[in-house]
Design an enzyme around this catalytic site. Structure first.
Site, PDB file in Angstrom:
ATOM      1  N   GLU A   3       0.843  -1.194   0.000  1.00 60.88           N
ATOM      2  CA  GLU A   3       0.000   0.000   0.000  1.00 60.88           C
ATOM      3  C   GLU A   3       0.885   1.254   0.000  1.00 60.88           C
ATOM      4  O   GLU A   3       0.492   2.293  -0.516  1.00 60.88           O
ATOM      5  CB  GLU A   3      -0.942  -0.012   1.223  1.00 60.88           C
ATOM      6  CG  GLU A   3      -2.272   0.671   0.940  1.00 60.88           C
ATOM      7  CD  GLU A   3      -3.342   0.380   1.986  1.00 60.88           C
ATOM      8  OE1 GLU A   3      -4.181  -0.493   1.749  1.00 60.88           O
ATOM      9  OE2 GLU A   3      -3.342   1.028   3.046  1.00 60.88           O
ATOM     10  N   HIS A   7       7.467 -26.522   1.292  1.00 57.51           N
ATOM     11  CA  HIS A   7       6.640 -27.600   0.737  1.00 57.51           C
ATOM     12  C   HIS A   7       5.452 -27.052  -0.039  1.00 57.51           C
ATOM     13  O   HIS A   7       4.523 -27.800  -0.360  1.00 57.51           O
ATOM     14  CB  HIS A   7       6.172 -28.528   1.862  1.00 57.51           C
ATOM     15  CG  HIS A   7       7.336 -29.152   2.587  1.00 57.51           C
ATOM     16  ND1 HIS A   7       7.952 -30.293   2.136  1.00 57.51           N
ATOM     17  CD2 HIS A   7       8.019 -28.755   3.689  1.00 57.51           C
ATOM     18  CE1 HIS A   7       8.961 -30.592   2.951  1.00 57.51           C
ATOM     19  NE2 HIS A   7       9.020 -29.670   3.903  1.00 57.51           N
ATOM     20  N   LYS A  67     -13.754   0.354  -4.426  1.00 56.95           N
ATOM     21  CA  LYS A  67     -14.781   0.733  -3.437  1.00 56.95           C
ATOM     22  C   LYS A  67     -15.917   1.468  -4.127  1.00 56.95           C
ATOM     23  O   LYS A  67     -17.095   1.239  -3.844  1.00 56.95           O
ATOM     24  CB  LYS A  67     -14.170   1.678  -2.381  1.00 56.95           C
ATOM     25  CG  LYS A  67     -13.273   1.019  -1.366  1.00 56.95           C
ATOM     26  CD  LYS A  67     -12.925   2.050  -0.294  1.00 56.95           C
ATOM     27  CE  LYS A  67     -11.849   1.571   0.637  1.00 56.95           C
ATOM     28  NZ  LYS A  67     -11.398   2.605   1.565  1.00 56.95           N
TER      29      LYS A  67
HETATM   30  O1  F6P Z   1      -7.432  -0.649   2.578  1.00 56.99           O
HETATM   31  C1  F6P Z   1      -7.539   0.720   2.570  1.00 56.99           C
HETATM   32  C2  F6P Z   1      -7.620   1.327   3.927  1.00 56.99           C
HETATM   33  O2  F6P Z   1      -7.900   2.663   3.704  1.00 56.99           O
HETATM   34  C3  F6P Z   1      -6.368   1.140   4.768  1.00 56.99           C
HETATM   35  O3  F6P Z   1      -5.348   1.993   4.466  1.00 56.99           O
HETATM   36  C4  F6P Z   1      -6.921   1.322   6.143  1.00 56.99           C
HETATM   37  O4  F6P Z   1      -6.023   0.879   7.076  1.00 56.99           O
HETATM   38  C5  F6P Z   1      -8.171   0.514   6.047  1.00 56.99           C
HETATM   39  O5  F6P Z   1      -8.644   0.763   4.737  1.00 56.99           O
HETATM   40  C6  F6P Z   1      -9.228   0.763   7.081  1.00 56.99           C
HETATM   41  O6  F6P Z   1      -9.643   2.097   7.169  1.00 56.99           O
HETATM   42  P1  F6P Z   1     -10.447   2.619   8.437  1.00 56.99           P
HETATM   43  O7  F6P Z   1      -9.545   2.540   9.619  1.00 56.99           O
HETATM   44  O8  F6P Z   1     -10.840   4.030   8.115  1.00 56.99           O
HETATM   45  O9  F6P Z   1     -11.647   1.739   8.613  1.00 56.99           O
END
Ligand code: F6P
Length: 555
Positions: free
Chosen positions: A359, A390, A505
């Site tokens: 990330e 393995h 998203k």
């Molecule tokens: O996976 C994307 C992300 O934005 C991460 O960087 C973050 O840790 C996670 O989602 C959860 O976000 P939040 O703490 O706002 O629920």
């Protein structure tokens, strides 16, 4: 970085690497190879003698770090400058371990006092739970806590919890049913089967639910929170007795209109994947092991932070690891790297590092918005050894090559009797395999039968920690954080944003709307759906796959 003098030199130096003299089996024979290509601080040893580089390349890599100002950027980060340039924020995870370069930021006293206040509240809260001064609705002591969060709001905490838990070996005599320490469970995926599994392991009356979300808008966490609230209601339990929130100040979850048992703040200046040492890890880990144990973990992190900040480029362990990674990815062209802890207790380290690294470095443009000429970062994956041997090590030895980072632990948590097999105990067997793998990857082997030939010359590093103490885990965690951050600084990309996760998203929200319309019996705008999306929606709602009806006319 890509137009720097040192990077240009590295590309020229890389040609040499393809000549037979530079095969690792020859490089390894040079006297002093290990001394020259390893670094250490108390509690942490990093051996990169089996990386495909020589002294000249190492010098150029160090020049690259100096030319790109990596150390200065790290100092700026630790001093609270707005190093997260796309989101205009500081990145002060180092401050959470009580370590902030003093005197550089006007609002430093406020930051430190806010962090200390949260830390004090975590200590008080965990003490109250452990001494039964806080109990659930029916006045029973808490025995379990479920951490509800995803991504950075859970992966690091799960890694540390599983590691510390794995080395607690209570015997039937010492195992106490009245232990004040809570068992943790992790609810991250929105998959309802995860929720179902957790329910089968907890007693509703004695369970705390810790909702961790900086934004308090993450769909998965909100969907799971809805399950938790409905569950509490079904069991006539009061959220004020069973819910804990960890979220940003002013988020939708930071709402006094919805009272909870306790709430803790996450800071704007600590990003999700760097948040284990904030309340995100602090609250659950203190409930599981006591606040003192958490503080020892912070002390380990602080030791590596200080080293990363103060050690000169030539001796700086995470910076050297970052430079080697850049050499491997940007110059030698490896597209993946594996992290293989020879310790089951560290089984959740690879997924945590996977997020921190991928990330942070999975970016397409530099800090000026200019597309990168070659990809930053690489795929990270891993499993504990020897299990990994393995499963995917066949490909590591004879398929497309990728660098491997082995992690060895000198003393296991288990101190009981061990039988021996073939003259060695299990821990020695584990180490025999670790050492053998690094040799086999580097040296390879010739054979008259082509299928049994090993080209060798496959790079690896070895990280050694003395034990699985909280301090050692802290050193390990901070090493991988600092390494990722340094790599971003040298590449001139922002290791603190994550815009790449947004597109999926956004698309999910359109599909979710279609589902909600169907649930509500509304005629949805299905005609606007593409045939493949329509096929999956039909399959889900009918609970079966109608083969051959994926096209528009058969919907
Ligand atoms: O996976 C994307 C992300 O934005 C991460 O960087 C973050 O840790 C996670 O989602 C959860 O976000 P939040 O703490 O706002 O629920």
């Amino acid at each position: 970085m890509h137009d720097s003098v040192s990077f240009n030199t590295l590309n020229h130096q890389a040609f040499r690497m393809n000549t037979p003299d530079f095969h690792l089996k020859h490089l390894m024979k040079a006297p002093g190879r290990l001394t020259d290509f390893s670094l250490g601080i108390p509690g942490f040893f990093f051996d990169f003698s089996r990386q495909r580089l020589d002294s000249a390349i190492r010098t150029t890599l160090n020049d690259l770090a100096k030319e790109t100002g990596a150390a200065k950027k790290f100092a700026d980060m630790a001093a609270g400058k707005q190093i997260n340039v796309t989101e205009n924020r500081a990145a002060l995870h180092t401050a959470a371990r009580g370590f902030l370069k003093p005197g550089l930021k006007p609002d430093e006293p406020q930051i430190l006092s806010d962090i200390q206040t949260v830390a004090r509240n975590i200590r008080l809260f965990s003490e109250k739970i452990h001494t039964r001064r806080l109990t659930g609705t029916r006045k029973k002591a808490f025995t379990d806590a479920v951490v509800v969060g995803i991504g950075g709001s859970y992966l690091g905490c799960e890694f540390v919890y599983k590691a510390l838990k794995a080395v607690q070996h209570p015997t039937p005599e010492t195992r106490s049913p009245t232990s004040p320490c809570l068992n943790l469970h992790f609810l991250s995926n929105v998959d309802i089967d995860n929720f179902g599994q957790i329910l089968s392991r907890i007693d509703p009356d004695t369970c705390l639910w810790i909702i961790v979300s900086k934004s308090f808008t993450t769909t998965e966490t909100m969907a799971n929170l809805a399950q938790v609230q409905a569950f509490l209601k079904r069991h006539h339990l009061n959220p004020e007795d069973h819910l804990v929130t960890i979220t940003a100040k002013g988020s939708p979850g930071d709402d006094p209109a919805n009272p909870v048992l306790a709430s803790f703040h996450m800071f704007d200046f600590i990003g999700g994947r760097y948040s284990v040492t904030s309340a995100v890890g602090g609250v659950p880990l203190s409930l599981a092991f006591g606040y003192d144990m958490f503080e020892r973990f912070l002390a380990g992190c602080a030791r590596m932070d200080r080293h990363a900040l103060e050690a000169p480029v030539e001796e700086n362990i995470p910076l050297t690891a970052a430079l080697i990674s850049i050499w491997n990815i940007q110059v030698l062209g490896y597209g993946a790297q594996a992290i293989i802890p020879y310790s089951s207790a560290l089984s959740k380290l690879p997924p945590h590092v996977q997020q921190v690294y991928m990330e942070s470095l999975g970016k397409g443009v530099d800090n000026n918005g200019i597309p990168l000429p070659c990809p930053a970062g690489s795929i990270v994956f891993g499993e504990p050894g020897t299990n990994a041997q393995h499963s995917f090590f066949q490909l590591a030895h004879q398929g497309p090559a990728f660098p491997v980072e082995f992690i060895g632990v000198l003393t296991p948590g288990y101190t009981g009797d061990q039988a021996t097999s073939k003259g060695v105990d299990n821990h020695q067997e584990l180490w025999a395999n670790l050492i053998a793998q690094t040799q086999a990857l580097a040296e390879g082997r010739n054979h008259e039968q082509p299928a049994k030939r090993f080209s060798g010359n496959r790079p690896s590093s070895v990280v050694v920690i003395p034990d699985l103490s909280p301090e050692s885990l802290g050193l390990l965690l901070s090493f991988y954080e600092a390494r990722s951050v340094f790599e971003g600084f040298v590449l001139n990309i922002n290791p603190f944003d994550q815009f790449g996760v947004e597109l999926g998203k956004t698309m999910a929200s359109g599909i979710r709307r279609q589902m909600a319309d169907r649930n509500a019996g509304k005629v949805s705008g299905e005609t606007s759906l593409d045939p493949v999306t329509a096929f999956y929606l039909n399959a889900l709602f009918k609970g079966r796959i109608d083969l051959g009806i994926g096209d528009q006319k058969n919907r």
